[in-house]
Design an enzyme around this catalytic site. Structure first.
Site, short mmCIF file in Angstrom:
data_model
loop_
_atom_site.label_atom_id
_atom_site.label_comp_id
_atom_site.label_asym_id
_atom_site.label_seq_id
_atom_site.Cartn_x
_atom_site.Cartn_y
_atom_site.Cartn_z
N CYS A 125 -30.56 34.74 7.73
CA CYS A 125 -29.29 34.61 8.43
C CYS A 125 -28.37 33.57 7.80
O CYS A 125 -27.21 33.47 8.19
CB CYS A 125 -29.51 34.30 9.91
SG CYS A 125 -30.45 32.78 10.21
N ARG A 164 -23.44 20.38 11.59
CA ARG A 164 -24.50 20.76 12.51
C ARG A 164 -24.13 20.36 13.93
O ARG A 164 -23.19 19.62 14.16
CB ARG A 164 -25.82 20.06 12.13
CG ARG A 164 -26.43 20.52 10.81
CD ARG A 164 -27.03 21.91 10.89
NE ARG A 164 -27.88 22.09 12.05
CZ ARG A 164 -29.17 21.80 12.11
NH1 ARG A 164 -29.77 21.27 11.06
NH2 ARG A 164 -29.87 22.02 13.21
N LYS A 202 -27.20 37.47 15.68
CA LYS A 202 -27.10 37.10 14.27
C LYS A 202 -28.15 36.07 13.85
O LYS A 202 -28.41 35.90 12.66
CB LYS A 202 -25.70 36.57 13.96
CG LYS A 202 -25.34 35.25 14.60
CD LYS A 202 -23.90 34.86 14.27
CE LYS A 202 -23.50 33.55 14.92
NZ LYS A 202 -24.26 32.38 14.44
N ASP A 203 -28.77 35.37 14.83
CA ASP A 203 -29.79 34.37 14.50
C ASP A 203 -31.17 34.97 14.29
O ASP A 203 -32.09 34.29 13.83
CB ASP A 203 -29.89 33.32 15.62
CG ASP A 203 -28.66 32.43 15.70
OD1 ASP A 203 -27.94 32.33 14.69
OD2 ASP A 203 -28.40 31.86 16.77
N ARG A 212 -19.64 19.76 17.35
CA ARG A 212 -18.89 20.09 16.12
C ARG A 212 -17.40 19.81 16.31
O ARG A 212 -16.75 19.26 15.41
CB ARG A 212 -19.12 21.56 15.75
CG ARG A 212 -20.57 21.86 15.40
CD ARG A 212 -20.76 23.29 14.96
NE ARG A 212 -22.18 23.60 14.81
CZ ARG A 212 -22.66 24.61 14.09
NH1 ARG A 212 -21.84 25.40 13.46
NH2 ARG A 212 -23.96 24.81 14.02
N ARG A 231 -22.41 31.86 3.71
CA ARG A 231 -21.55 33.04 3.72
C ARG A 231 -20.08 32.64 3.85
O ARG A 231 -19.22 33.12 3.10
CB ARG A 231 -21.96 33.95 4.89
CG ARG A 231 -21.02 35.12 5.16
CD ARG A 231 -21.42 35.84 6.44
NE ARG A 231 -21.43 34.95 7.58
CZ ARG A 231 -20.36 34.60 8.28
NH1 ARG A 231 -19.17 35.06 7.94
NH2 ARG A 231 -20.45 33.78 9.32
N ARG A 232 -19.79 31.76 4.80
CA ARG A 232 -18.40 31.31 5.00
C ARG A 232 -17.90 30.54 3.78
O ARG A 232 -16.76 30.71 3.35
CB ARG A 232 -18.31 30.45 6.26
CG ARG A 232 -18.43 31.25 7.55
CD ARG A 232 -18.55 30.33 8.75
NE ARG A 232 -18.60 31.08 10.00
CZ ARG A 232 -19.18 30.65 11.11
NH1 ARG A 232 -19.76 29.44 11.14
NH2 ARG A 232 -19.18 31.40 12.20
#
Length: 530
Positions: A245, A150, A80-81, A156, A132-133
């Site tokens: 992305c 980040r 996905k990156d 995180r 997106r989230r």
């Protein structure tokens, strides 16, 4: 192959796990390899939001440069990156099997409110770097507040432990791969058809030099062709929209048990825009991305008016979706509902291992009787709409059929396997189709009880709306007592039993994948008007 391969990877614990995974797969086919850790721009620059970093591929560029110069033989990436177009001279030679692409909402236990969707308290602060989230979660919970997040997974999660956020959102795949202990938090797994993941989420990509034909052929032994075919749809959608992305775009494709393919797409203008969503189904993946792209073109006509056979809160998901597109709403129920019992014997509930609710009405009429439910008794619902209704009474479903398919019969079969040999209590409508009851095995004991009945209203007025949404077979019967469909009007049915009622009249209809407001918004967006 005689040479020892050098695998390039980032240095985070998750990246190292991913590289070690590929190293192990190579060892299984008799190929020796070693890891080389490479720092990327995304690792070094931690003070900027991800969408503020210049260009694309800031987690991959340095690995690709080492491939070009021959310092490494292959690079392992989270697929996905990766930008959708490889730099000239590089190619994706293999992809892994797909880890669960669901999102994981990790919540401080003192910030949990199970009466609300996602079990998160009002106005909670959520950490995520993904536009997106943000867009999709805001569509579900417009009260939430978002703060940039980040760092690697461990960083995180530590920030959450340090109470810098009330909750954070991560990909379930990374948590599962590292087998992280999150027992001190409340976890809400969000299925990929509810919050649609990033294209290729949960998949690893192995990148090599295009000229290295020997290595390419070798890597086909660890290449998952089925996954490559499916994420090819997702990645092409990303490419067609020329989205990076970190764009507010999600796309998820999967193969069904009968060998067909279905895809969900969510696109927003920015991270605060209410996203448009689309569900499509096809016999092959060929052309799916182009179909999706065509549906999202701005010049495409949407309906100007919708009729729905129940009340609709303007602040609900569907209410806000229709408002975004200036779609007029005629919302009115065509039936009246009356309870059929006013007292519930607690001894009956004591015998139940499971209680199954197939509608919001069943939930409301059941809990109005103030039932005493044992801790051992589990609760099941037909889908997301019933699941949300159950939360209002402080309960979370132990089984939900929202990810299993359109047909009630399919959900019933899965539930029957789960409860085989146990006792199931089913509060229901009088004269219901009893699809769940009929699917249960002979070993399963059923306590079946009508809790309410529906009475049709008379003299139901005709609607001129372009789209008619029917929410139950009774509403279908009530409307067509005196009315007909006009040319050009389109029908959407909530639930398979409602669809059967329309089908018996010889009319065409659309059936949302999920019988809830998200499914309805997808179905409306998917309709074509001249």
């Amino acid at each position: 192959m005689n040479r020892k391969l050098i695998i390039g990877t980032r240095g985070s614990q998750l990246a190292l796990w991913q590289a070690e995974f590929i190293k192990t797969r190579l060892a299984e086919i008799g190929v020796e390899s070693e890891l080389k850790i490479i720092k990327t721009q995304g690792d070094i620059i931690q003070h900027l939001r991800l969408d503020k970093l210049e260009g694309k591929g800031f987690f991959t560029k340095e690995l690709e440069e080492e491939l070009f110069t021959g310092q490494i033989d292959l690079a392992v990436h989270s697929h996905k990156d990766l930008p959708t177009v490889n730099p000239p001279g590089l190619v994706i030679a293999a992809v892994s099997e797909r880890e669960d692409p669901s999102e994981l909402l990790i919540v401080h236990k003192d910030c949990v409110d199970i009466k609300k969707r996602l079990s998160l308290k009002h106005n909670a602060s959520v950490g995520t770097s993904s536009n997106r989230r943000k867009a999709q979660l805001l569509s579900l919970r417009p009260d939430l507040e978002f703060t940039d997040l980040r760092g690697n997974l461990q960083t995180r999660i530590q920030k959450l432990r340090d109470e810098k956020y009330d909750a954070i959102v991560l990909a379930k795949a990374g948590i599962a791969r590292l087998e992280m202990d999150l027992s001190d938090f409340h976890l809400e797994e969000i299925p990929p058809i509810e919050v649609i993941p990033a294209p290729a989420q949960g998949v690893l990509a192995v990148q090599i030099r295009e000229a290295d034909k020997e290595l390419f052929d070798l890597l086909q032994k660890i290449h998952d062709k089925k996954v490559a075919n499916i994420i090819g749809v997702e990645r092409k959608v990303l490419n067609l929209f020329d989205a990076g992305c970190h764009a507010p775009l999600g796309c998820y494709c999967r193969e069904t048990e009968d060998g067909q393919f279905e895809a969900w797409t969510s696109i927003a203008e920015d991270n605060e825009d209410f996203p448009n969503r689309l569900y499509i189904r096809a016999e092959t993946t060929g052309g799916m991305a182009d179909r999706i792209f065509a549906k999202f073109q701005k010049e495409r006509k949407l309906p100007t008016s919708v009729f729905i056979t129940r009340d609709l809160d303007e602040n609900s998901y569907l209410g806000r979706y229709l408002s975004k597109h200036n779609i007029q709403v005629d919302a009115r129920s065509l039936i009246k509902i009356y309870p059929t019992i006013n007292k519930l014997d607690s001894f009956i509930l004591k015998r139940a291992d499971w209680i199954f609710f197939n509608s919001k009405n069943a939930i409301d009429h059941f809990f109005k009787l103030d039932p005493w439910i044992l801790k051992k008794t589990k609760l099941a619902v037909l889908g997301r709409g019933s699941e949300d209704a159950l939360r209002k009474y402080g309960r979370i479903a132990d089984f939900s059929g929202d990810n299993l398919g359109i047909k009630t019969e399919d959900i019933a079969k899965e539930f029957a396997k789960l409860v085989d040999g146990q006792t199931v209590f089913i509060p229901r409508a009088k004269d219901s189709l009893m699809s769940i009851q009929n699917a249960l095995t002979p070993n399963t004991k059923v306590i079946d009880m009508p809790f309410y009945e529906t009475v049709l209203q008379e003299n139901v007025g005709k609607t001129n709306a372009e789209v008619l949404i029917f929410t139950s077979p009774s509403n279908v019967e009530a409307y067509f007592q005196e009315n007909l469909i006009d040319p050009g009007q389109k029908i959407i049915c909530i639930g398979h039993s409602t669809a059967k009622a329309i089908e018996m009249m010889g009319l065409n209809y659309t059936l949302p994948f999920t019988p809830d407001e998200i499914g309805l918004s997808e179905a409306i967006f998917g309709l074509d008007f001249e």
